[in-house]
Design a protein around this motif. Structure first.
Motif, PDB file in Angstrom:
ATOM      1  N   ARG A  55       0.863  -1.180   0.000  1.00  0.00           N
ATOM      2  CA  ARG A  55       0.000   0.000   0.000  1.00  0.00           C
ATOM      3  C   ARG A  55       0.907   1.240   0.000  1.00  0.00           C
ATOM      4  NH1 ARG A  55      -4.315  -0.676   4.195  1.00  0.00           N
ATOM      5  NH2 ARG A  55      -4.917  -2.177   2.618  1.00  0.00           N
ATOM      6  N   PRO A  56       0.685   2.175  -0.899  1.00  0.00           N
ATOM      7  CA  PRO A  56       1.511   3.377  -0.937  1.00  0.00           C
ATOM      8  C   PRO A  56       1.505   4.105   0.419  1.00  0.00           C
ATOM      9  CG  PRO A  56       0.107   3.279  -2.871  1.00  0.00           C
ATOM     10  CD  PRO A  56      -0.347   2.199  -1.939  1.00  0.00           C
ATOM     11  N   ALA A  57       2.655   4.593   0.826  1.00  0.00           N
ATOM     12  CA  ALA A  57       2.786   5.278   2.115  1.00  0.00           C
ATOM     13  C   ALA A  57       1.792   6.431   2.237  1.00  0.00           C
ATOM     14  CB  ALA A  57       4.216   5.777   2.293  1.00  0.00           C
ATOM     15  N   SER A  58       1.489   7.102   1.147  1.00  0.00           N
ATOM     16  CA  SER A  58       0.559   8.234   1.184  1.00  0.00           C
ATOM     17  C   SER A  58      -0.873   7.801   1.514  1.00  0.00           C
ATOM     18  CB  SER A  58       0.567   8.969  -0.159  1.00  0.00           C
ATOM     19  OG  SER A  58       0.112   8.114  -1.195  1.00  0.00           O
ATOM     20  N   LYS A  59      -1.166   6.512   1.386  1.00  0.00           N
ATOM     21  CA  LYS A  59      -2.518   6.005   1.657  1.00  0.00           C
ATOM     22  C   LYS A  59      -2.644   5.353   3.038  1.00  0.00           C
ATOM     23  CE  LYS A  59      -3.927   7.023  -2.473  1.00  0.00           C
ATOM     24  NZ  LYS A  59      -4.821   8.123  -2.704  1.00  0.00           N
ATOM     25  N   LEU A  60      -1.529   5.151   3.740  1.00  0.00           N
ATOM     26  CA  LEU A  60      -1.570   4.450   5.028  1.00  0.00           C
ATOM     27  C   LEU A  60      -2.305   5.213   6.126  1.00  0.00           C
ATOM     28  CD1 LEU A  60       1.975   2.852   5.153  1.00  0.00           C
ATOM     29  CD2 LEU A  60      -0.215   1.672   4.915  1.00  0.00           C
ATOM     30  N   ALA A  61      -2.201   6.522   6.156  1.00  0.00           N
ATOM     31  CA  ALA A  61      -2.865   7.300   7.206  1.00  0.00           C
ATOM     32  C   ALA A  61      -4.381   7.129   7.154  1.00  0.00           C
ATOM     33  CB  ALA A  61      -2.491   8.774   7.112  1.00  0.00           C
ATOM     34  N   GLY A  62      -4.950   7.195   5.971  1.00  0.00           N
ATOM     35  CA  GLY A  62      -6.389   7.059   5.818  1.00  0.00           C
ATOM     36  C   GLY A  62      -6.860   5.611   5.736  1.00  0.00           C
ATOM     37  N   ASN A  63      -5.928   4.714   5.493  1.00  0.00           N
ATOM     38  CA  ASN A  63      -6.237   3.286   5.350  1.00  0.00           C
ATOM     39  C   ASN A  63      -5.170   2.485   6.085  1.00  0.00           C
ATOM     40  OD1 ASN A  63      -8.428   3.444   3.121  1.00  0.00           O
ATOM     41  ND2 ASN A  63      -6.752   4.712   2.376  1.00  0.00           N
ATOM     42  N   PRO A  64      -5.182   2.543   7.425  1.00  0.00           N
ATOM     43  CA  PRO A  64      -4.106   1.927   8.201  1.00  0.00           C
ATOM     44  C   PRO A  64      -4.122   0.400   8.130  1.00  0.00           C
ATOM     45  CG  PRO A  64      -5.840   2.676   9.662  1.00  0.00           C
ATOM     46  CD  PRO A  64      -6.193   3.156   8.282  1.00  0.00           C
ATOM     47  N   PRO A  65      -2.945  -0.202   8.315  1.00  0.00           N
ATOM     48  CA  PRO A  65      -2.878  -1.658   8.357  1.00  0.00           C
ATOM     49  C   PRO A  65      -3.528  -2.189   9.628  1.00  0.00           C
ATOM     50  CG  PRO A  65      -0.747  -0.729   8.876  1.00  0.00           C
ATOM     51  CD  PRO A  65      -1.642   0.412   8.482  1.00  0.00           C
ATOM     52  N   SER A  66      -3.835  -3.465   9.625  1.00  0.00           N
ATOM     53  CA  SER A  66      -4.423  -4.103  10.799  1.00  0.00           C
ATOM     54  C   SER A  66      -3.413  -4.136  11.949  1.00  0.00           C
ATOM     55  CB  SER A  66      -4.831  -5.540  10.456  1.00  0.00           C
ATOM     56  OG  SER A  66      -5.271  -6.219  11.604  1.00  0.00           O
ATOM     57  N   ALA A  67      -3.900  -4.072  13.169  1.00  0.00           N
ATOM     58  CA  ALA A  67      -3.054  -4.223  14.353  1.00  0.00           C
ATOM     59  C   ALA A  67      -3.277  -5.588  14.991  1.00  0.00           C
ATOM     60  CB  ALA A  67      -3.360  -3.123  15.362  1.00  0.00           C
ATOM     61  N   THR A  68      -4.183  -6.379  14.435  1.00  0.00           N
ATOM     62  CA  THR A  68      -4.512  -7.685  14.993  1.00  0.00           C
ATOM     63  C   THR A  68      -3.506  -8.723  14.525  1.00  0.00           C
ATOM     64  OG1 THR A  68      -6.856  -7.110  14.961  1.00  0.00           O
ATOM     65  CG2 THR A  68      -6.312  -9.447  15.150  1.00  0.00           C
ATOM     66  N   ARG A  69      -2.820  -9.329  15.479  1.00  0.00           N
ATOM     67  CA  ARG A  69      -1.824 -10.353  15.178  1.00  0.00           C
ATOM     68  C   ARG A  69      -2.486 -11.725  15.145  1.00  0.00           C
ATOM     69  NH1 ARG A  69       3.239  -7.935  15.677  1.00  0.00           N
ATOM     70  NH2 ARG A  69       4.363  -9.904  15.715  1.00  0.00           N
ATOM     71  N   VAL A  70      -2.088 -12.536  14.171  1.00  0.00           N
ATOM     72  CA  VAL A  70      -2.511 -13.926  14.080  1.00  0.00           C
ATOM     73  C   VAL A  70      -1.242 -14.754  14.163  1.00  0.00           C
ATOM     74  CG1 VAL A  70      -3.601 -15.670  12.627  1.00  0.00           C
ATOM     75  CG2 VAL A  70      -4.475 -13.328  12.621  1.00  0.00           C
ATOM     76  N   PHE A  71      -1.195 -15.681  15.123  1.00  0.00           N
ATOM     77  CA  PHE A  71       0.010 -16.488  15.311  1.00  0.00           C
ATOM     78  C   PHE A  71      -0.387 -17.935  15.552  1.00  0.00           C
ATOM     79  CE2 PHE A  71       3.543 -17.868  18.297  1.00  0.00           C
ATOM     80  CZ  PHE A  71       4.428 -18.166  17.278  1.00  0.00           C
ATOM     81  N   ASN A  72       0.142 -18.813  14.719  1.00  0.00           N
ATOM     82  CA  ASN A  72      -0.107 -20.241  14.819  1.00  0.00           C
ATOM     83  C   ASN A  72       1.248 -20.947  14.742  1.00  0.00           C
ATOM     84  OD1 ASN A  72      -0.865 -22.877  14.649  1.00  0.00           O
ATOM     85  ND2 ASN A  72      -1.933 -22.690  12.707  1.00  0.00           N
ATOM     86  N   PRO A  73       1.904 -21.178  15.892  1.00  0.00           N
ATOM     87  CA  PRO A  73       3.254 -21.750  15.864  1.00  0.00           C
ATOM     88  C   PRO A  73       3.317 -23.155  15.268  1.00  0.00           C
ATOM     89  CG  PRO A  73       2.407 -21.685  18.101  1.00  0.00           C
ATOM     90  CD  PRO A  73       1.426 -20.941  17.240  1.00  0.00           C
ATOM     91  N   ASP A  74       2.180 -23.828  15.155  1.00  0.00           N
ATOM     92  CA  ASP A  74       2.152 -25.172  14.568  1.00  0.00           C
ATOM     93  C   ASP A  74       1.858 -25.155  13.079  1.00  0.00           C
ATOM     94  OD1 ASP A  74       2.615 -26.384  17.081  1.00  0.00           O
ATOM     95  OD2 ASP A  74       0.485 -26.243  17.561  1.00  0.00           O
ATOM     96  N   CYS A  75       1.855 -23.991  12.455  1.00  0.00           N
ATOM     97  CA  CYS A  75       1.411 -23.892  11.062  1.00  0.00           C
ATOM     98  C   CYS A  75       2.272 -24.710  10.113  1.00  0.00           C
ATOM     99  CB  CYS A  75       1.342 -22.441  10.604  1.00  0.00           C
ATOM    100  SG  CYS A  75       2.930 -21.700  10.285  1.00  0.00           S
TER     101      CYS A  75
END
Length: 81
Positions: A55-75
């Motif tokens: 995602r272009p840096a200029s679009k991150l402020a209005g369209n932020p990335p998720s802060a929700t982490r998904v972790f599956n150590p057995d993947c």
């Protein structure tokens, strides 16, 4: 819109929005190293892992990335049916 998840689901490595990452059609997210270990196949759905767009840096402020982490150590030992 893509969530741009903040980490690799297998190894929990942080992935910034501009970092190279791989996703399946359900947006399961993996770092390049784990993607190679998984042979390009999502362990959750058996879908193809493809390069996540940046995602272009200029679009991150209005369209932020998720802060929700998904972790599956057995993947790396799981395989979807």
């Amino acid at each position: 819109m893509l969530e741009l998840r903040p980490n690799c689901e297998c190894c929990d490595t942080d992935l910034a929005p501009a970092d190279q990452a791989y996703i399946c059609s359900f947006e399961c997210t993996f770092c390049p190293e784990c993607m190679h270990q998984l042979a390009g196949i999502c362990p959750n759905c058996s879908g193809e892992l493809v390069k996540r767009p940046i995602r272009p840096a200029s679009k991150l402020a209005g369209n932020p990335p998720s802060a929700t982490r998904v972790f599956n150590p057995d993947c790396k030992t799981n395989t979807a049916p």
